[in-house]
Structure formats: C-alpha cells, structure tokens
Write a protein that holds these residues in place. Structure first.
Motif, PDB file in Angstrom:
ATOM      1  N   ARG A  12       0.830  -1.205   0.000  1.00  0.00           N
ATOM      2  CA  ARG A  12       0.000   0.000   0.000  1.00  0.00           C
ATOM      3  C   ARG A  12       0.861   1.250   0.000  1.00  0.00           C
ATOM      4  N   LEU A  13       1.969   1.190   0.711  1.00  0.00           N
ATOM      5  CA  LEU A  13       2.854   2.349   0.804  1.00  0.00           C
ATOM      6  C   LEU A  13       3.498   2.650  -0.549  1.00  0.00           C
ATOM      7  N   ILE A  14       4.050   1.622  -1.181  1.00  0.00           N
ATOM      8  CA  ILE A  14       4.721   1.831  -2.472  1.00  0.00           C
ATOM      9  C   ILE A  14       3.712   2.216  -3.549  1.00  0.00           C
ATOM     10  N   ALA A  15       2.518   1.599  -3.502  1.00  0.00           N
ATOM     11  CA  ALA A  15       1.502   1.875  -4.515  1.00  0.00           C
ATOM     12  C   ALA A  15       0.842   3.238  -4.328  1.00  0.00           C
ATOM     13  N   ALA A  16       1.088   3.891  -3.212  1.00  0.00           N
ATOM     14  CA  ALA A  16       0.435   5.170  -2.931  1.00  0.00           C
ATOM     15  C   ALA A  16       0.997   6.318  -3.764  1.00  0.00           C
ATOM     16  N   PHE A  17       2.179   6.126  -4.359  1.00  0.00           N
ATOM     17  CA  PHE A  17       2.750   7.196  -5.172  1.00  0.00           C
ATOM     18  C   PHE A  17       1.958   7.314  -6.468  1.00  0.00           C
ATOM     19  N   PRO A  18       1.354   8.456  -6.725  1.00  0.00           N
ATOM     20  CA  PRO A  18       0.564   8.606  -7.955  1.00  0.00           C
ATOM     21  C   PRO A  18       1.459   8.761  -9.175  1.00  0.00           C
ATOM     22  N   GLN A  19       0.873   8.540 -10.329  1.00  0.00           N
ATOM     23  CA  GLN A  19       1.602   8.682 -11.580  1.00  0.00           C
ATOM     24  C   GLN A  19       2.084  10.114 -11.762  1.00  0.00           C
ATOM     25  N   ASP A  20       3.312  10.246 -12.215  1.00  0.00           N
ATOM     26  CA  ASP A  20       3.925  11.546 -12.530  1.00  0.00           C
ATOM     27  C   ASP A  20       4.201  12.407 -11.302  1.00  0.00           C
ATOM     28  N   VAL A  21       4.124  11.811 -10.109  1.00  0.00           N
ATOM     29  CA  VAL A  21       4.500  12.531  -8.889  1.00  0.00           C
ATOM     30  C   VAL A  21       5.759  11.873  -8.352  1.00  0.00           C
ATOM     31  N   HIS A  22       6.846  12.627  -8.275  1.00  0.00           N
ATOM     32  CA  HIS A  22       8.139  12.042  -7.941  1.00  0.00           C
ATOM     33  C   HIS A  22       8.366  11.906  -6.444  1.00  0.00           C
ATOM     34  N   ALA A  23       7.692  12.716  -5.642  1.00  0.00           N
ATOM     35  CA  ALA A  23       7.907  12.667  -4.203  1.00  0.00           C
ATOM     36  C   ALA A  23       6.647  13.121  -3.474  1.00  0.00           C
ATOM     37  N   LEU A  24       6.468  12.613  -2.256  1.00  0.00           N
ATOM     38  CA  LEU A  24       5.357  13.003  -1.392  1.00  0.00           C
ATOM     39  C   LEU A  24       5.901  13.329  -0.009  1.00  0.00           C
ATOM     40  N   GLN A  25       5.218  14.224   0.663  1.00  0.00           N
ATOM     41  CA  GLN A  25       5.517  14.444   2.066  1.00  0.00           C
ATOM     42  C   GLN A  25       5.094  13.209   2.870  1.00  0.00           C
ATOM     43  N   SER A  71       3.537  12.810   5.613  1.00  0.00           N
ATOM     44  CA  SER A  71       2.149  12.852   6.075  1.00  0.00           C
ATOM     45  C   SER A  71       1.179  12.551   4.937  1.00  0.00           C
ATOM     46  N   GLU A  72       1.490  13.066   3.721  1.00  0.00           N
ATOM     47  CA  GLU A  72       0.633  12.810   2.572  1.00  0.00           C
ATOM     48  C   GLU A  72       0.714  11.351   2.148  1.00  0.00           C
ATOM     49  N   LEU A  73       1.909  10.786   2.220  1.00  0.00           N
ATOM     50  CA  LEU A  73       2.087   9.379   1.890  1.00  0.00           C
ATOM     51  C   LEU A  73       1.286   8.505   2.844  1.00  0.00           C
ATOM     52  N   ALA A  74       1.326   8.833   4.127  1.00  0.00           N
ATOM     53  CA  ALA A  74       0.564   8.071   5.118  1.00  0.00           C
ATOM     54  C   ALA A  74      -0.926   8.141   4.830  1.00  0.00           C
ATOM     55  N   GLU A  75      -1.406   9.329   4.482  1.00  0.00           N
ATOM     56  CA  GLU A  75      -2.834   9.494   4.194  1.00  0.00           C
ATOM     57  C   GLU A  75      -3.243   8.713   2.956  1.00  0.00           C
ATOM     58  N   ARG A  76      -2.429   8.781   1.908  1.00  0.00           N
ATOM     59  CA  ARG A  76      -2.757   8.080   0.668  1.00  0.00           C
ATOM     60  C   ARG A  76      -2.714   6.570   0.850  1.00  0.00           C
ATOM     61  N   ALA A  77      -1.814   6.089   1.693  1.00  0.00           N
ATOM     62  CA  ALA A  77      -1.691   4.654   1.943  1.00  0.00           C
ATOM     63  C   ALA A  77      -2.681   4.163   2.988  1.00  0.00           C
ATOM     64  N   GLY A  78      -3.335   5.099   3.686  1.00  0.00           N
ATOM     65  CA  GLY A  78      -4.281   4.697   4.732  1.00  0.00           C
ATOM     66  C   GLY A  78      -3.596   4.087   5.939  1.00  0.00           C
ATOM     67  N   LEU A  79      -2.420   4.619   6.275  1.00  0.00           N
ATOM     68  CA  LEU A  79      -1.633   4.087   7.389  1.00  0.00           C
ATOM     69  C   LEU A  79      -1.377   5.166   8.437  1.00  0.00           C
ATOM     70  N   PRO A  80      -1.209   4.773   9.702  1.00  0.00           N
ATOM     71  CA  PRO A  80      -0.836   5.763  10.717  1.00  0.00           C
ATOM     72  C   PRO A  80       0.519   6.379  10.384  1.00  0.00           C
ATOM     73  N   LEU A  81       0.699   7.607  10.797  1.00  0.00           N
ATOM     74  CA  LEU A  81       1.938   8.312  10.492  1.00  0.00           C
ATOM     75  C   LEU A  81       3.145   7.593  11.102  1.00  0.00           C
ATOM     76  N   THR A  82       2.998   7.076  12.316  1.00  0.00           N
ATOM     77  CA  THR A  82       4.120   6.386  12.956  1.00  0.00           C
ATOM     78  C   THR A  82       4.494   5.115  12.198  1.00  0.00           C
ATOM     79  N   THR A  83       3.497   4.389  11.731  1.00  0.00           N
ATOM     80  CA  THR A  83       3.755   3.180  10.945  1.00  0.00           C
ATOM     81  C   THR A  83       4.443   3.531   9.633  1.00  0.00           C
ATOM     82  N   THR A  84       3.960   4.588   8.987  1.00  0.00           N
ATOM     83  CA  THR A  84       4.550   5.028   7.725  1.00  0.00           C
ATOM     84  C   THR A  84       6.005   5.424   7.925  1.00  0.00           C
TER      85      THR A  84
END
Length: 247
Positions: free
Chosen positions: A16-29, A31-44
């Motif tokens: 879920r974490l790796i798949a959370a990166f959207p197409q044509d987006v090279h980097a995420l914050q 907190s945004e990665l955690a939200e997109r992956a549906g994971l707690p920030l500490t787990t992320t």
C-alpha cells in the motif's frame, strides 16, 4: 507474518505504501504518503525508514519521500514485460517513424490496460497513456483490443463486474464494442479520452489466438487513414508475436 490491529500484514502495508505514489509525482511528504496509503503516520515513518535502508524508498529533506533507485532496478531487471518490450521496440520505432505520433504497448492487468511502453515525439497529439499508467478497458482502444481477444469466459467475467463510474456506459454497450473489435480485428475510439484524438489498437496474439498485448497509436481526430494505419499495426503486431514465440 505479523498483522496490524486492522488485520493487514506487513507485506500488505508495504505494498500500500509503495503503490500510494501517484503517476507523474516524484515525491510526497511523509504525512501525505501516510494518508494516501491509509496508514498511521508512525507506521509510515517506520516502514519508510526500513525500506530506505534497502534503497527501495528514499527519504529526502523536509520529510519528503520518493521511490528509490533500487526499486527501479529490481523492477526493470525482473519485469515479465521485459521480453515483450524488447520484442516490440523495433516495430514501435518503425510505426512512429512513419506516423510521427504516439505509439503504445499495453498488457491486460485485472480489468485495466497497463501501458508498458510508449513512444512519442514533440508535436504529437495529447496522449493520456503513460508508461506504468492504467486505463479502464472500456475507454481505451488498447483495453478493448486486449479483452476482445480473450476467451468467452473471461470476457463474461469482465462484463459481469463492469460498472462505469460516470454511468454513461453499460455492459451491453461494452459487449457491442468488444464484438465489433473482435469482428474487425482492431479497436478504435474517437474522442473518448481526449476530444481531439483517435485511438486505434490491434492485438498481439499468441499461438492460441489470445491477446498477450496490444499495439496502438493515438493520432489526431482528423487522421482518417484507417486503410493505411490498421494494416501497418497488424503487420507490426505479427512481427512482435513471432519474436516472442522465438524468444
């Protein structure tokens, strides 16, 4: 393998974490990665640190995270599409040289067309198909060419689960598109993804006459030379199929 309180495994969370990166987006914050992956920030944070240790992700300044070079290396080294892309590239280059427009190579993954290669040049028309990008079958000539040349049972499975989020297309409409594609040997969609473009695709068939890939072009809507485009694509598709059979 340990599960979280929600029941998903460590592997589930990593995917879920790796798949959370959207197409044509090279980097995420983070907190945004955690939200997109549906994971707690500490787990992320913990997973990112572990994956970065293996080069699969990279943690940058200011809390940014991006896919790592090691991930790209492993995917390209072991990708099941590698032989397909190698077989197809000379034919794709020939088609592009003639048309000076976009040429796409796609495979069926689930109920979507997954684009594994694309050639384009400056001045080409808009093309929403990106390498590693996906499109629903019913809005993609590549997808229609793929599904129209599968066995009837698989086609029925697709139609049974079909639902258009916009509610504009029904299963009977798609059934008609698939029948038309199978009958004429190519798929065409005019102005569906982009109002100014025309997508045309043909299947790359194996010995059982099932599509293992589709080869397509995206041309200006005014480009109405089907009698020239389709035979060229079909000849290239047969060449790709021969190379795959010999590999």
């Amino acid at each position: 393998m340990a599960n979280s309180a929600s029941g998903d495994s460590v592997v589930d969370r990593i995917v879920r974490l790796i798949a959370a990166f959207p197409q044509d987006v090279h980097a995420l914050q983070l907190s945004e990665l955690a939200e997109r992956a549906g994971l707690p920030l500490t787990t992320t944070h913990r997973l990112v640190r572990q994956l970065a240790g293996h080069g699969l992700l990279e943690a940058g300044p200011g809390g940014s995270v991006r896919p790592g070079l090691r991930l790209w290396e492993l995917v390209n080294r072991t990708s099941p599409t590698l032989a397909l892309r190698q077989a197809a590239m000379p034919f794709m280059e020939d088609i592009q040289q003639v048309l000076n427009q976009n040429v796409n190579l796609a495979v069926l993954d689930g109920w979507e067309a997954l684009f594994v290669e694309r050639l384009s040049r400056r001045g080409s028309v808009a093309n929403r198909a990106q390498v590693a990008g996906r499109m629903p079958v019913h809005i993609s000539s590549a997808g229609l060419a793929l599904v129209a040349h599968q066995d009837k049972a698989l086609q029925q499975q697709y139609l049974d689960q079909f639902a258009d989020p916009d509610g504009k297309v029904g299963p009977d409409d798609v059934r008609g598109l698939l029948a038309e594609t199978a009958h004429q040997g190519f798929a065409q969609l005019k102005g569906v993804v982009d109002p100014d473009t025309w997508g045309i695709a043909v299947p790359v068939l194996n010995r059982r006459q099932r599509a293992v890939a589709s080869l397509g072009v995206v041309v200006p809507l005014r480009e109405m030379r089907l009698q020239a485009l389709v035979p060229a694509l079909q000849t290239a598709a047969r060449g790709i199929a021969r190379r795959l059979a010999d590999s």
